[in-house]
Design an enzyme around this catalytic site. Structure first.
Site, PDB file in Angstrom:
ATOM      1  N   ASP A 226       0.768  -1.269   0.006  1.00  0.00           N
ATOM      2  CA  ASP A 226       0.066   0.105   0.017  1.00  0.00           C
ATOM      3  C   ASP A 226       0.832   1.308   0.146  1.00  0.00           C
ATOM      4  O   ASP A 226       2.132   1.083   0.415  1.00  0.00           O
ATOM      5  CB  ASP A 226      -0.953   0.029   1.247  1.00  0.00           C
ATOM      6  CG  ASP A 226      -1.580   1.279   1.484  1.00  0.00           C
ATOM      7  OD1 ASP A 226      -2.293   1.630   0.492  1.00  0.00           O
ATOM      8  OD2 ASP A 226      -1.548   1.901   2.588  1.00  0.00           O
ATOM      9  N   ASP A 228       0.055   5.197   0.802  1.00  0.00           N
ATOM     10  CA  ASP A 228      -0.095   6.099   2.031  1.00  0.00           C
ATOM     11  C   ASP A 228      -0.097   5.505   3.326  1.00  0.00           C
ATOM     12  O   ASP A 228      -0.834   4.569   3.572  1.00  0.00           O
ATOM     13  CB  ASP A 228      -1.412   6.854   1.901  1.00  0.00           C
ATOM     14  CG  ASP A 228      -1.436   7.835   0.609  1.00  0.00           C
ATOM     15  OD1 ASP A 228      -0.813   9.092   0.814  1.00  0.00           O
ATOM     16  OD2 ASP A 228      -1.541   7.552  -0.276  1.00  0.00           O
ATOM     17  N   THR A 262      -2.439   0.886  -5.139  1.00  0.00           N
ATOM     18  CA  THR A 262      -2.824   2.021  -4.322  1.00  0.00           C
ATOM     19  C   THR A 262      -4.177   2.415  -4.960  1.00  0.00           C
ATOM     20  O   THR A 262      -4.483   1.987  -6.048  1.00  0.00           O
ATOM     21  CB  THR A 262      -1.932   3.273  -4.591  1.00  0.00           C
ATOM     22  OG1 THR A 262      -2.394   4.374  -3.922  1.00  0.00           O
ATOM     23  CG2 THR A 262      -1.492   3.485  -6.047  1.00  0.00           C
TER      24      THR A 262
END
Length: 485
Positions: A226, A228, A262
Protein backbone atom coordinates in the site's frame (compact mmCIF):
# COMPACT_ATOMS: atom_id res chain seq x y z
CA UNK A 1 -0.33 -13.72 7.91
CA UNK A 2 -3.85 -14.83 8.66
CA UNK A 3 -6.61 -14.81 6.07
CA UNK A 4 -9.32 -12.41 7.09
CA UNK A 5 -12.61 -13.43 8.66
CA UNK A 6 -15.65 -12.46 6.60
CA UNK A 7 -17.88 -9.82 8.13
CA UNK A 8 -21.21 -8.27 7.40
CA UNK A 9 -19.63 -5.05 6.10
CA UNK A 10 -18.50 -6.08 2.63
CA UNK A 11 -17.17 -5.14 -0.73
CA UNK A 12 -19.63 -6.19 -3.40
CA UNK A 13 -18.03 -8.39 -6.04
CA UNK A 14 -19.32 -10.74 -8.67
CA UNK A 15 -19.71 -14.04 -6.86
CA UNK A 16 -17.84 -13.13 -3.64
CA UNK A 17 -17.72 -10.63 -0.78
CA UNK A 18 -14.77 -8.91 0.86
CA UNK A 19 -14.72 -6.67 3.94
CA UNK A 20 -13.57 -3.05 4.00
CA UNK A 21 -11.10 -0.99 6.14
CA UNK A 22 -10.86 1.62 8.84
CA UNK A 23 -8.35 4.08 10.24
CA UNK A 24 -8.29 6.78 12.87
CA UNK A 25 -9.14 10.09 11.24
CA UNK A 26 -6.83 13.05 11.66
CA UNK A 27 -8.00 16.69 11.56
CA UNK A 28 -7.87 18.09 8.04
CA UNK A 29 -6.01 21.40 8.01
CA UNK A 30 -7.04 24.05 5.49
CA UNK A 31 -3.86 23.56 3.45
CA UNK A 32 -4.28 19.78 3.28
CA UNK A 33 -5.86 17.97 0.37
CA UNK A 34 -6.77 14.40 -0.43
CA UNK A 35 -3.83 12.28 -1.47
CA UNK A 36 -5.84 11.50 -4.59
CA UNK A 37 -5.86 15.11 -5.76
CA UNK A 38 -8.23 16.11 -8.58
CA UNK A 39 -10.56 19.00 -9.35
CA UNK A 40 -13.03 19.64 -6.54
CA UNK A 41 -16.75 19.71 -7.13
CA UNK A 42 -19.58 21.03 -4.95
CA UNK A 43 -19.12 21.41 -1.22
CA UNK A 44 -21.97 20.72 1.15
CA UNK A 45 -22.41 23.69 3.52
CA UNK A 46 -22.13 22.99 7.24
CA UNK A 47 -25.38 22.78 9.13
CA UNK A 48 -26.24 25.78 11.24
CA UNK A 49 -24.89 25.44 14.74
CA UNK A 50 -23.10 22.17 13.95
CA UNK A 51 -19.80 21.37 15.61
CA UNK A 52 -17.13 18.76 15.05
CA UNK A 53 -14.57 17.21 17.29
CA UNK A 54 -10.95 16.89 16.18
CA UNK A 55 -9.16 13.59 16.72
CA UNK A 56 -6.70 13.83 19.54
CA UNK A 57 -3.12 13.98 18.31
CA UNK A 58 -0.62 11.50 19.69
CA UNK A 59 2.01 12.69 22.11
CA UNK A 60 5.35 13.48 20.50
CA UNK A 61 7.92 10.74 21.07
CA UNK A 62 11.04 11.50 23.02
CA UNK A 63 14.18 12.36 21.07
CA UNK A 64 17.29 10.25 21.16
CA UNK A 65 17.79 6.51 20.93
CA UNK A 66 17.64 4.75 24.31
CA UNK A 67 20.11 2.09 25.26
CA UNK A 68 19.12 -1.59 25.01
CA UNK A 69 19.08 -1.71 28.79
CA UNK A 70 16.56 1.11 28.91
CA UNK A 71 14.31 -0.75 26.48
CA UNK A 72 14.31 -4.00 28.41
CA UNK A 73 14.18 -2.42 31.85
CA UNK A 74 17.43 -3.97 33.03
CA UNK A 75 20.89 -5.21 32.05
CA UNK A 76 21.28 -6.48 28.50
CA UNK A 77 21.80 -10.23 28.33
CA UNK A 78 23.23 -11.99 25.29
CA UNK A 79 20.56 -14.19 23.71
CA UNK A 80 21.55 -17.12 21.52
CA UNK A 81 18.19 -17.65 19.86
CA UNK A 82 17.88 -16.44 16.26
CA UNK A 83 16.79 -12.80 16.05
CA UNK A 84 17.54 -12.00 19.72
CA UNK A 85 18.79 -8.73 21.16
CA UNK A 86 21.72 -8.34 18.77
CA UNK A 87 19.64 -9.13 15.68
CA UNK A 88 16.88 -6.73 16.65
CA UNK A 89 19.27 -3.92 17.55
CA UNK A 90 20.87 -4.34 14.12
CA UNK A 91 17.50 -4.22 12.35
CA UNK A 92 16.39 -1.17 14.29
CA UNK A 93 19.54 0.88 13.77
CA UNK A 94 21.34 -0.26 10.61
CA UNK A 95 20.67 1.81 7.50
CA UNK A 96 20.57 0.22 4.04
CA UNK A 97 22.92 1.63 1.39
CA UNK A 98 23.69 4.75 3.40
CA UNK A 99 26.46 5.76 1.03
CA UNK A 100 23.99 6.04 -1.85
CA UNK A 101 20.86 7.46 -0.27
CA UNK A 102 20.85 10.51 1.96
CA UNK A 103 19.71 9.69 5.48
CA UNK A 104 16.63 11.37 6.90
CA UNK A 105 16.87 13.06 10.28
CA UNK A 106 15.02 10.99 12.87
CA UNK A 107 13.23 12.77 15.68
CA UNK A 108 12.17 9.57 17.45
CA UNK A 109 14.05 6.54 18.65
CA UNK A 110 14.29 3.81 16.04
CA UNK A 111 13.82 1.28 18.81
CA UNK A 112 10.38 2.76 19.53
CA UNK A 113 9.09 1.52 16.15
CA UNK A 114 7.64 -1.67 17.59
CA UNK A 115 6.22 0.05 20.65
CA UNK A 116 4.05 2.56 18.79
CA UNK A 117 0.61 1.43 17.70
CA UNK A 118 0.19 4.16 15.13
CA UNK A 119 -3.18 5.41 13.91
CA UNK A 120 -5.13 2.27 13.19
CA UNK A 121 -8.29 0.71 14.51
CA UNK A 122 -7.67 -2.70 16.04
CA UNK A 123 -10.07 -5.22 14.52
CA UNK A 124 -9.05 -8.81 13.89
CA UNK A 125 -10.82 -11.96 15.04
CA UNK A 126 -7.71 -14.13 15.29
CA UNK A 127 -5.66 -11.61 17.28
CA UNK A 128 -8.66 -10.83 19.52
CA UNK A 129 -9.01 -14.56 20.20
CA UNK A 130 -5.29 -14.78 21.06
CA UNK A 131 -5.69 -11.87 23.48
CA UNK A 132 -8.55 -13.62 25.27
CA UNK A 133 -6.53 -16.81 25.54
CA UNK A 134 -4.02 -14.97 27.74
CA UNK A 135 -6.66 -14.90 30.49
CA UNK A 136 -6.06 -18.62 31.08
CA UNK A 137 -2.75 -19.37 29.30
CA UNK A 138 0.82 -18.16 29.42
CA UNK A 139 2.22 -16.38 26.37
CA UNK A 140 4.11 -19.44 25.12
CA UNK A 141 1.11 -21.69 25.66
CA UNK A 142 -0.99 -19.38 23.50
CA UNK A 143 1.59 -19.42 20.70
CA UNK A 144 2.10 -23.18 20.90
CA UNK A 145 -1.63 -23.89 20.63
CA UNK A 146 -2.20 -21.35 17.86
CA UNK A 147 0.74 -22.69 15.85
CA UNK A 148 -0.61 -26.24 16.16
CA UNK A 149 -4.17 -25.20 15.30
CA UNK A 150 -3.01 -23.22 12.26
CA UNK A 151 -1.07 -26.24 10.97
CA UNK A 152 -4.18 -28.39 11.48
CA UNK A 153 -6.35 -25.77 9.78
CA UNK A 154 -4.06 -25.73 6.73
CA UNK A 155 -4.64 -29.48 6.36
CA UNK A 156 -8.43 -29.35 6.70
CA UNK A 157 -9.83 -25.78 6.66
CA UNK A 158 -13.49 -26.84 6.76
CA UNK A 159 -13.39 -29.10 9.80
CA UNK A 160 -10.48 -27.76 11.85
CA UNK A 161 -10.60 -26.77 15.51
CA UNK A 162 -9.71 -23.21 14.51
CA UNK A 163 -12.76 -23.08 12.23
CA UNK A 164 -14.97 -24.00 15.20
CA UNK A 165 -13.28 -21.54 17.58
CA UNK A 166 -13.21 -18.63 15.11
CA UNK A 167 -16.12 -19.02 12.64
CA UNK A 168 -15.35 -17.51 9.28
CA UNK A 169 -11.58 -17.86 9.53
CA UNK A 170 -10.11 -18.42 6.08
CA UNK A 171 -6.93 -19.85 4.54
CA UNK A 172 -3.35 -19.55 5.80
CA UNK A 173 -1.12 -19.52 2.73
CA UNK A 174 2.03 -20.39 4.70
CA UNK A 175 2.76 -22.10 8.02
CA UNK A 176 3.44 -19.72 10.91
CA UNK A 177 6.07 -20.57 13.53
CA UNK A 178 4.54 -18.42 16.24
CA UNK A 179 6.56 -19.87 19.12
CA UNK A 180 9.88 -18.92 17.50
CA UNK A 181 8.51 -15.51 16.53
CA UNK A 182 7.28 -14.87 20.06
CA UNK A 183 10.66 -15.81 21.56
CA UNK A 184 12.41 -13.37 19.24
CA UNK A 185 10.06 -10.55 20.19
CA UNK A 186 10.06 -11.53 23.88
CA UNK A 187 13.86 -11.47 24.06
CA UNK A 188 13.75 -7.78 23.19
CA UNK A 189 10.54 -6.61 24.92
CA UNK A 190 10.17 -9.12 27.81
CA UNK A 191 6.45 -9.75 27.40
CA UNK A 192 6.59 -13.03 29.31
CA UNK A 193 8.16 -11.31 32.34
CA UNK A 194 5.30 -8.87 32.84
CA UNK A 195 3.32 -9.78 35.96
CA UNK A 196 -0.03 -8.10 35.37
CA UNK A 197 -0.23 -6.79 31.82
CA UNK A 198 -0.77 -9.31 29.01
CA UNK A 199 0.33 -8.60 25.41
CA UNK A 200 -1.80 -5.97 23.71
CA UNK A 201 -3.20 -6.05 20.18
CA UNK A 202 -0.21 -4.32 18.57
CA UNK A 203 2.29 -6.65 20.25
CA UNK A 204 0.47 -9.76 19.07
CA UNK A 205 0.26 -8.22 15.60
CA UNK A 206 4.04 -7.80 15.65
CA UNK A 207 4.54 -11.46 16.61
CA UNK A 208 2.30 -12.65 13.77
CA UNK A 209 4.17 -10.33 11.37
CA UNK A 210 7.54 -11.74 12.43
CA UNK A 211 6.30 -15.30 11.88
CA UNK A 212 4.97 -14.30 8.45
CA UNK A 213 8.26 -12.67 7.41
CA UNK A 214 10.20 -15.83 8.27
CA UNK A 215 7.62 -18.01 6.50
CA UNK A 216 7.60 -15.95 3.29
CA UNK A 217 11.32 -15.30 2.81
CA UNK A 218 12.27 -18.63 1.23
CA UNK A 219 9.67 -18.62 -1.55
CA UNK A 220 8.84 -14.92 -2.01
CA UNK A 221 8.46 -13.87 -5.67
CA UNK A 222 6.15 -10.84 -5.39
CA UNK A 223 5.74 -8.29 -2.62
CA UNK A 224 3.14 -5.52 -2.88
CA UNK A 225 2.81 -2.37 -0.81
CA UNK A 226 0.00 0.00 0.00
CA UNK A 227 1.24 3.58 -0.46
CA UNK A 228 -0.08 6.16 2.03
CA UNK A 229 0.62 5.22 5.63
CA UNK A 230 2.74 2.24 4.54
CA UNK A 231 5.57 3.52 2.31
CA UNK A 232 5.22 7.16 3.29
CA UNK A 233 3.02 9.36 5.45
CA UNK A 234 -0.56 10.11 4.39
CA UNK A 235 -0.59 12.80 1.74
CA UNK A 236 3.19 12.67 1.21
CA UNK A 237 5.29 11.39 -1.71
CA UNK A 238 8.31 9.08 -1.88
CA UNK A 239 11.11 11.61 -1.62
CA UNK A 240 14.78 10.83 -2.21
CA UNK A 241 15.48 10.39 1.52
CA UNK A 242 12.77 7.75 2.02
CA UNK A 243 14.29 4.70 3.72
CA UNK A 244 12.10 2.35 1.67
CA UNK A 245 13.90 3.24 -1.59
CA UNK A 246 16.94 1.18 -0.65
CA UNK A 247 14.77 -1.68 0.59
CA UNK A 248 12.71 -1.80 -2.63
CA UNK A 249 15.84 -1.81 -4.80
CA UNK A 250 17.42 -4.54 -2.69
CA UNK A 251 14.28 -6.65 -3.05
CA UNK A 252 14.34 -6.16 -6.83
CA UNK A 253 18.03 -7.09 -6.93
CA UNK A 254 17.12 -10.24 -4.99
CA UNK A 255 14.89 -11.29 -7.91
CA UNK A 256 11.66 -10.30 -6.12
CA UNK A 257 8.92 -8.49 -8.06
CA UNK A 258 7.79 -5.32 -6.27
CA UNK A 259 4.50 -3.49 -6.84
CA UNK A 260 2.70 -0.59 -5.21
CA UNK A 261 -1.05 -1.24 -5.07
CA UNK A 262 -2.83 2.02 -4.34
CA UNK A 263 -6.24 3.65 -4.55
CA UNK A 264 -4.73 6.65 -6.38
CA UNK A 265 -5.84 6.66 -10.02
CA UNK A 266 -4.85 9.00 -12.85
CA UNK A 267 -6.07 7.61 -16.18
CA UNK A 268 -3.82 8.62 -19.08
CA UNK A 269 -1.49 10.61 -16.79
CA UNK A 270 1.57 8.52 -15.88
CA UNK A 271 3.41 11.68 -14.78
CA UNK A 272 1.06 11.98 -11.80
CA UNK A 273 1.97 8.45 -10.72
CA UNK A 274 5.64 9.36 -11.24
CA UNK A 275 5.23 12.30 -8.86
CA UNK A 276 4.14 9.89 -6.11
CA UNK A 277 7.38 7.84 -6.41
CA UNK A 278 9.79 10.41 -7.84
CA UNK A 279 12.51 9.59 -5.30
CA UNK A 280 12.44 5.91 -6.27
CA UNK A 281 12.57 6.58 -10.02
CA UNK A 282 15.44 9.03 -9.51
CA UNK A 283 17.32 6.31 -7.62
CA UNK A 284 16.77 3.92 -10.56
CA UNK A 285 18.44 6.47 -12.83
CA UNK A 286 21.19 7.42 -10.36
CA UNK A 287 22.21 3.80 -9.86
CA UNK A 288 21.84 3.03 -13.58
CA UNK A 289 19.84 -0.09 -12.81
CA UNK A 290 19.59 -2.55 -15.68
CA UNK A 291 16.26 -3.06 -17.49
CA UNK A 292 16.20 -6.58 -16.03
CA UNK A 293 16.04 -5.14 -12.51
CA UNK A 294 13.66 -2.24 -13.21
CA UNK A 295 11.27 -4.56 -15.04
CA UNK A 296 10.50 -6.01 -11.60
CA UNK A 297 8.70 -2.83 -10.48
CA UNK A 298 5.03 -2.01 -11.16
CA UNK A 299 2.28 0.26 -9.86
CA UNK A 300 -1.33 -0.91 -9.68
CA UNK A 301 -3.48 2.23 -9.51
CA UNK A 302 -7.14 2.89 -8.84
CA UNK A 303 -7.34 -0.32 -6.74
CA UNK A 304 -7.27 -2.51 -9.87
CA UNK A 305 -7.89 -0.25 -12.86
CA UNK A 306 -4.44 0.85 -14.08
CA UNK A 307 -1.12 -0.99 -14.30
CA UNK A 308 2.15 0.84 -14.94
CA UNK A 309 5.70 -0.38 -15.58
CA UNK A 310 9.13 1.24 -15.89
CA UNK A 311 10.42 2.14 -19.36
CA UNK A 312 13.87 0.56 -19.83
CA UNK A 313 15.57 3.61 -21.40
CA UNK A 314 14.67 6.66 -19.30
CA UNK A 315 13.22 4.91 -16.19
CA UNK A 316 9.89 6.71 -16.49
CA UNK A 317 6.48 5.09 -16.07
CA UNK A 318 4.17 3.92 -18.82
CA UNK A 319 0.76 2.21 -18.80
CA UNK A 320 0.60 -1.50 -19.58
CA UNK A 321 -2.11 -2.07 -22.23
CA UNK A 322 -5.30 -3.42 -20.63
CA UNK A 323 -5.43 -6.50 -22.87
CA UNK A 324 -2.03 -7.61 -21.55
CA UNK A 325 -2.97 -7.83 -17.89
CA UNK A 326 -6.68 -7.39 -17.14
CA UNK A 327 -8.73 -10.49 -16.45
CA UNK A 328 -11.70 -11.40 -18.64
CA UNK A 329 -14.04 -10.40 -15.81
CA UNK A 330 -12.50 -6.93 -15.52
CA UNK A 331 -12.65 -6.36 -19.27
CA UNK A 332 -16.35 -7.32 -19.29
CA UNK A 333 -17.41 -4.40 -17.06
CA UNK A 334 -19.76 -2.11 -18.97
CA UNK A 335 -19.19 1.63 -18.91
CA UNK A 336 -22.86 2.37 -18.24
CA UNK A 337 -22.75 0.10 -15.16
CA UNK A 338 -19.63 1.91 -13.91
CA UNK A 339 -21.28 5.30 -14.36
CA UNK A 340 -24.39 4.06 -12.53
CA UNK A 341 -22.24 2.79 -9.64
CA UNK A 342 -20.42 6.12 -9.31
CA UNK A 343 -23.66 8.12 -9.54
CA UNK A 344 -25.26 6.08 -6.77
CA UNK A 345 -22.06 6.16 -4.69
CA UNK A 346 -21.85 9.94 -5.01
CA UNK A 347 -25.48 10.35 -3.94
CA UNK A 348 -24.93 8.14 -0.89
CA UNK A 349 -21.73 9.96 0.06
CA UNK A 350 -23.51 13.32 -0.05
CA UNK A 351 -26.49 11.93 1.88
CA UNK A 352 -24.18 10.56 4.57
CA UNK A 353 -22.31 13.87 4.88
CA UNK A 354 -25.59 15.79 5.14
CA UNK A 355 -26.97 13.35 7.72
CA UNK A 356 -23.86 13.81 9.90
CA UNK A 357 -23.64 17.59 9.40
CA UNK A 358 -20.27 17.30 7.69
CA UNK A 359 -19.18 19.89 5.10
CA UNK A 360 -17.27 18.17 2.30
CA UNK A 361 -15.81 18.58 -1.16
CA UNK A 362 -16.90 15.94 -3.69
CA UNK A 363 -14.23 14.41 -5.95
CA UNK A 364 -15.31 12.54 -9.07
CA UNK A 365 -12.97 10.47 -11.27
CA UNK A 366 -13.39 7.97 -14.11
CA UNK A 367 -13.32 5.01 -11.72
CA UNK A 368 -13.87 6.57 -8.29
CA UNK A 369 -15.89 9.12 -6.34
CA UNK A 370 -15.20 10.43 -2.87
CA UNK A 371 -15.69 13.15 -0.29
CA UNK A 372 -13.03 15.15 1.58
CA UNK A 373 -14.18 16.98 4.74
CA UNK A 374 -13.60 20.73 4.73
CA UNK A 375 -13.74 20.85 8.53
CA UNK A 376 -12.06 18.77 11.24
CA UNK A 377 -13.89 15.54 11.97
CA UNK A 378 -13.37 12.28 13.82
CA UNK A 379 -12.86 8.67 12.81
CA UNK A 380 -16.37 7.53 13.70
CA UNK A 381 -18.02 9.96 11.27
CA UNK A 382 -16.03 8.77 8.25
CA UNK A 383 -16.40 5.17 9.39
CA UNK A 384 -20.17 5.42 9.53
CA UNK A 385 -20.36 6.81 5.98
CA UNK A 386 -18.07 4.09 4.61
CA UNK A 387 -19.87 1.22 6.33
CA UNK A 388 -23.28 2.56 5.32
CA UNK A 389 -22.28 2.46 1.66
CA UNK A 390 -20.68 -0.98 2.00
CA UNK A 391 -23.89 -2.45 3.37
CA UNK A 392 -26.48 -0.56 1.29
CA UNK A 393 -25.02 0.14 -2.15
CA UNK A 394 -25.97 -2.43 -4.81
CA UNK A 395 -24.20 -2.39 -8.19
CA UNK A 396 -23.57 -4.56 -11.25
CA UNK A 397 -19.78 -4.17 -11.01
CA UNK A 398 -17.48 -4.88 -8.05
CA UNK A 399 -16.61 -1.92 -5.82
CA UNK A 400 -15.10 -0.99 -2.51
CA UNK A 401 -16.16 1.77 -0.13
CA UNK A 402 -13.49 2.69 2.38
CA UNK A 403 -12.46 5.14 5.06
CA UNK A 404 -9.13 6.65 4.02
CA UNK A 405 -8.56 8.45 7.31
CA UNK A 406 -9.00 11.91 5.77
CA UNK A 407 -11.67 10.98 3.20
CA UNK A 408 -14.21 8.37 2.15
CA UNK A 409 -14.11 6.90 -1.37
CA UNK A 410 -16.11 4.50 -3.50
CA UNK A 411 -13.87 2.84 -6.11
CA UNK A 412 -14.62 0.54 -9.00
CA UNK A 413 -13.10 -2.85 -8.15
CA UNK A 414 -10.82 -3.56 -5.18
CA UNK A 415 -7.26 -4.60 -4.34
CA UNK A 416 -8.12 -8.29 -4.37
CA UNK A 417 -9.00 -8.04 -8.06
CA UNK A 418 -5.89 -5.96 -8.69
CA UNK A 419 -3.64 -8.50 -7.00
CA UNK A 420 -5.36 -11.38 -8.76
CA UNK A 421 -4.68 -9.76 -12.16
CA UNK A 422 -1.11 -8.83 -11.21
CA UNK A 423 -0.31 -12.36 -10.01
CA UNK A 424 -1.67 -13.77 -13.25
CA UNK A 425 0.35 -11.24 -15.29
CA UNK A 426 3.59 -12.03 -13.40
CA UNK A 427 2.83 -15.78 -13.16
CA UNK A 428 3.16 -16.18 -9.40
CA UNK A 429 1.09 -18.27 -6.97
CA UNK A 430 -0.57 -17.11 -3.70
CA UNK A 431 2.03 -18.71 -1.34
CA UNK A 432 4.74 -16.73 -3.20
CA UNK A 433 3.08 -13.34 -2.58
CA UNK A 434 3.11 -10.95 0.39
CA UNK A 435 1.06 -7.75 0.70
CA UNK A 436 2.09 -5.01 3.16
CA UNK A 437 -0.52 -2.47 4.25
CA UNK A 438 -1.99 -0.47 7.12
CA UNK A 439 -5.74 -0.80 6.37
CA UNK A 440 -6.88 -4.30 7.28
CA UNK A 441 -9.98 -3.41 9.28
CA UNK A 442 -13.62 -3.62 8.23
CA UNK A 443 -13.66 -0.32 6.35
CA UNK A 444 -10.15 -0.54 4.87
CA UNK A 445 -9.15 -1.29 1.29
CA UNK A 446 -6.19 -3.58 2.17
CA UNK A 447 -8.30 -6.20 3.91
CA UNK A 448 -9.55 -7.76 0.65
CA UNK A 449 -6.01 -8.92 -0.17
CA UNK A 450 -6.19 -11.49 2.63
CA UNK A 451 -8.36 -13.63 0.38
CA UNK A 452 -5.54 -14.16 -2.10
CA UNK A 453 -2.14 -13.91 -0.32
CA UNK A 454 -0.32 -13.54 2.98
CA UNK A 455 -0.12 -10.07 4.52
CA UNK A 456 1.89 -7.90 6.89
CA UNK A 457 -0.17 -5.45 8.90
CA UNK A 458 1.82 -2.30 9.74
CA UNK A 459 0.83 0.91 11.48
CA UNK A 460 3.25 3.36 9.83
CA UNK A 461 6.19 3.58 7.39
CA UNK A 462 8.69 3.03 10.21
CA UNK A 463 7.19 -0.38 10.96
CA UNK A 464 7.27 -1.19 7.24
CA UNK A 465 10.99 -0.43 7.16
CA UNK A 466 11.66 -2.62 10.19
CA UNK A 467 9.90 -5.69 8.81
CA UNK A 468 11.36 -5.30 5.30
CA UNK A 469 14.88 -5.14 6.78
CA UNK A 470 14.05 -8.38 8.59
CA UNK A 471 12.73 -9.88 5.36
CA UNK A 472 15.85 -8.89 3.41
CA UNK A 473 18.04 -10.44 6.10
CA UNK A 474 16.09 -13.71 5.83
CA UNK A 475 16.24 -13.65 2.02
CA UNK A 476 20.01 -13.20 2.05
CA UNK A 477 20.39 -16.02 4.53
CA UNK A 478 18.20 -18.45 2.58
CA UNK A 479 19.54 -17.63 -0.89
CA UNK A 480 23.24 -17.36 -0.10
CA UNK A 481 23.34 -20.52 1.99
CA UNK A 482 25.40 -23.21 0.17
CA UNK A 483 23.52 -26.21 -1.14
CA UNK A 484 23.87 -29.35 0.98
CA UNK A 485 23.07 -32.76 -0.52
Amino acid sequence: MLHRAHTKATYVTSGRQCAGRSCVARPLLPAQRSVRDVALATAAPPAAGSTSQAAQAPAAPANGAPSPAALTGGPVAEVNIEGGLRGYWELLNTAESGEVFSQRARSASDAAVLRRKGHLKEQDRLIDFMRRMHETHTCEEVMLKMERWIAEHRQDPKRSRLRRLIPGIGIFFTPLKLVEAFREYDAFFALSRRKYIPPNFAELRHVVNIAQVHASADTLKLITFDADGTLYADGAHMEQDNQMIAHIINLMRSNVQVAIVTAAGYPGEPEKFEKRVMGLLEAFRKLKLSPEVTSRFHIMGGECNYLLRVRPDDKRLEFVPDNEWKTATMQSWKEEDIVALLDEGEAMLQEGAKRLNLAVNVIRKNRAVGIVPTQPTIYEVLEDIALTIQTQLVAKVPFCAFNGGNDVFVDVGNKLLGLEALMRYLQVAPPEVLHVGDRFTDSGNDVATRDICSVLWVANPEETGFFIKMLLKDIRKSRWQPYIE
